[in-house]
Write a protein that holds these residues in place. Structure first.
Motif, mmCIF file in Angstrom:
data_model
loop_
_atom_site.group_PDB
_atom_site.id
_atom_site.type_symbol
_atom_site.label_atom_id
_atom_site.label_comp_id
_atom_site.label_asym_id
_atom_site.label_seq_id
_atom_site.Cartn_x
_atom_site.Cartn_y
_atom_site.Cartn_z
ATOM 1 N N UNK A 164 -27.218 -53.610 31.380
ATOM 2 C CA UNK A 164 -25.971 -53.413 30.635
ATOM 3 C C UNK A 164 -25.330 -52.053 30.881
ATOM 4 N N UNK A 165 -26.124 -51.017 31.081
ATOM 5 C CA UNK A 165 -25.557 -49.681 31.262
ATOM 6 C C UNK A 165 -25.044 -49.507 32.691
ATOM 7 N N UNK A 206 -23.085 -60.981 25.586
ATOM 8 C CA UNK A 206 -24.531 -60.811 25.759
ATOM 9 C C UNK A 206 -24.976 -59.425 25.309
ATOM 10 N N UNK A 207 -24.132 -58.431 25.564
ATOM 11 C CA UNK A 207 -24.449 -57.090 25.080
ATOM 12 C C UNK A 207 -24.449 -57.055 23.559
ATOM 13 N N UNK A 211 -27.671 -55.993 21.440
ATOM 14 C CA UNK A 211 -27.605 -54.813 20.585
ATOM 15 C C UNK A 211 -27.848 -55.176 19.122
ATOM 16 N N UNK A 212 -27.339 -56.333 18.703
ATOM 17 C CA UNK A 212 -27.590 -56.796 17.335
ATOM 18 C C UNK A 212 -29.080 -57.046 17.111
ATOM 19 N N UNK A 213 -29.747 -57.612 18.132
ATOM 20 C CA UNK A 213 -31.192 -57.850 18.029
ATOM 21 C C UNK A 213 -31.945 -56.536 17.921
ATOM 22 N N UNK A 336 -22.628 -46.456 17.883
ATOM 23 C CA UNK A 336 -22.381 -47.191 19.125
ATOM 24 C C UNK A 336 -21.691 -48.520 18.862
ATOM 25 N N UNK A 337 -22.085 -49.202 17.795
ATOM 26 C CA UNK A 337 -21.449 -50.483 17.471
ATOM 27 C C UNK A 337 -19.971 -50.261 17.134
ATOM 28 N N UNK A 338 -19.690 -49.252 16.311
ATOM 29 C CA UNK A 338 -18.305 -48.973 15.929
ATOM 30 C C UNK A 338 -17.487 -48.511 17.131
ATOM 31 N N UNK A 339 -18.108 -47.717 17.985
ATOM 32 C CA UNK A 339 -17.404 -47.180 19.151
ATOM 33 C C UNK A 339 -16.964 -48.291 20.099
ATOM 34 N N UNK A 340 -17.823 -49.278 20.278
ATOM 35 C CA UNK A 340 -17.494 -50.353 21.221
ATOM 36 C C UNK A 340 -16.585 -51.414 20.600
ATOM 37 N N UNK A 341 -16.664 -51.595 19.284
ATOM 38 C CA UNK A 341 -15.934 -52.687 18.651
ATOM 39 C C UNK A 341 -14.574 -52.280 18.089
#
Length: 373
Positions: A164-165, A206-207, A211-213, A336-341
């Motif tokens: 993913x990275x 998929x990311x 990430x949620x998992x 990271x979740x907030x940054x991407x979403x």
């Protein structure tokens, strides 16, 4: 100007812009350097202390098998994570190695995972010793097996970061950074290329699932430690309470014995038929009784102090292991979740935030390194 010259000139401008970003995040970089220094020195001191105990074959090593291994894991996680973030700070727009980005991201996450999972195993080991002392305990074989399982699970669970990275490439207008950094006149309204190392190169479904998992596993790990430590706390506090009650009863009984002895001595002195040898023998017996009682009181006093110390140590341990673990790991996931979403948050973080907010938000992805200290 030829295409080659334009490319060279653009690269020089990108280098200058990257340097301005590095100066902008100097406070965050300074904190990261402090984390390296404190984490390295602290964990080396721990290892030195246990090495000294090992050379002396001290009994204090019994039951502390995981502590030196935890110090090694924290030392590696702290060093790897800090150096990775420092490299990011100085190569924010010019990170060109895609392989280097993937490997560094994987290394930072996997080493931290080893440290976190080891905390859980230590919690299980302590739970068995305190709450299940008469049940099967972790033998040396299972302790070694646990270390291997922790390493394998960390590598497998963090391996998707290798996929993913990666380096995200694009072009951006320098006016987006006007509120974050002081742009010189020749950098205003310039469209420049950039190469940025990203935890998630593409924000795919998929990311999001992966990430949620990871977040669920981290949160479950924290809950599991709380569930294990709560009954341990109850047992230690109950023993402390019982010991304190026993000490109070002992003190009361001792005072009663003292009063009874004094009354008997007074009555004996009033009788005319008592020989002097009887008085001496009686005094010796009383003296021995008082000495024994004093020793009992001292022993119970030491017991009380030991349980009091155990209670205090447990309180500190609970705060460090659970609360500090939570406040140093959860912000990384939330950020990271907030940054991407959230595009608005990402735009504010990059271009509209104040100096203090910029450095604060920049610190959130690396705050978990404090847990390694």
């Amino acid at each position: 100007m030829s295409a080659r010259n334009r490319s060279s000139y653009s690269y020089e401008l990108v280098l200058e812009l990257n340097s301005l970003f590095a100066k902008r995040s100097a406070q965050t970089s300074a904190v990261t350097i402090a984390i390296i220094v404190i984490g390295t020195i602290g964990n080396i001191f721990v290892l030195a202390a246990y090495w000294k105990l090992f050379k002396r074959k001290s009994k204090q090593l019994k039951g502390r098998y995981f502590m030196p291994h935890l110090a090694v894991a924290d030392l590696i996680a702290c060093a790897v994570g800090s150096f990775v973030f420092l490299y990011f700070d100085f190569h924010r727009l010019i990170f060109t190695s895609d392989v280097g980005c993937r490997l560094s991201t994987f290394a930072a996450w996997s080493t931290n995972s080893v440290s976190v999972l080891m905390l859980l195993v230590i919690s299980v080991n302590r739970y068995l010793k305190i709450c299940r002392p008469h049940h099967p305990q972790m033998t040396l074989y299972w302790k070694r097996a646990a270390l291997i399982i922790i390493t394998v699970v960390s590598i497998i669970s963090c391996a998707p970061f290798l996929y993913f990275s990666g380096v995200r490439q694009g072009r951006t207008n320098t006016t987006e950074f006007a509120d974050v950094i002081d742009l010189p006149p020749h950098l205003h309204n310039k469209v420049l290329p950039y190469h940025q190392c990203a935890t998630a190169k593409d924000n795919t479904i998929w990311w999001k699932i992966y990430y949620s998992a990871l977040f669920v596993v981290q949160f479950g790990n924290m809950v599991a430690m709380i569930v294990l430590y709560v009954p341990m706390g109850k047992i230690i506090y109950e023993k402390y309470r019982q010991n304190k009650l026993s000490r109070t009863i002992s003190r009361t009984a001792g005072l009663s014995d003292d009063r009874g002895t004094n009354t008997a001595n007074n009555e004996s002195n009033d009788e005319s038929g008592v020989h002097s040898t009887d008085i001496v023998e009686s005094s010796e017996v009383t003296s021995r009784n008082l000495t024994d009682l004093t020793q009992v009181r001292k022993h119970r006093g030491r017991q009380h102090k030991a349980w009091n110390n155990a209670k205090n140590r447990f309180t500190i341990m609970f705060l460090v292991v659970v609360i500090v673990y939570a406040i140093t790991n959860l912000p990384t996931f939330v950020f990271l979740y907030t940054y991407f979403e959230n595009n608005r948050f990402r735009r504010y973080f990059i271009s509209d935030s104040s100096f203090e907010v910029f450095n604060l938000v920049l610190s959130l992805p690396r705050i978990h390194l404090i847990n390694n200290i």
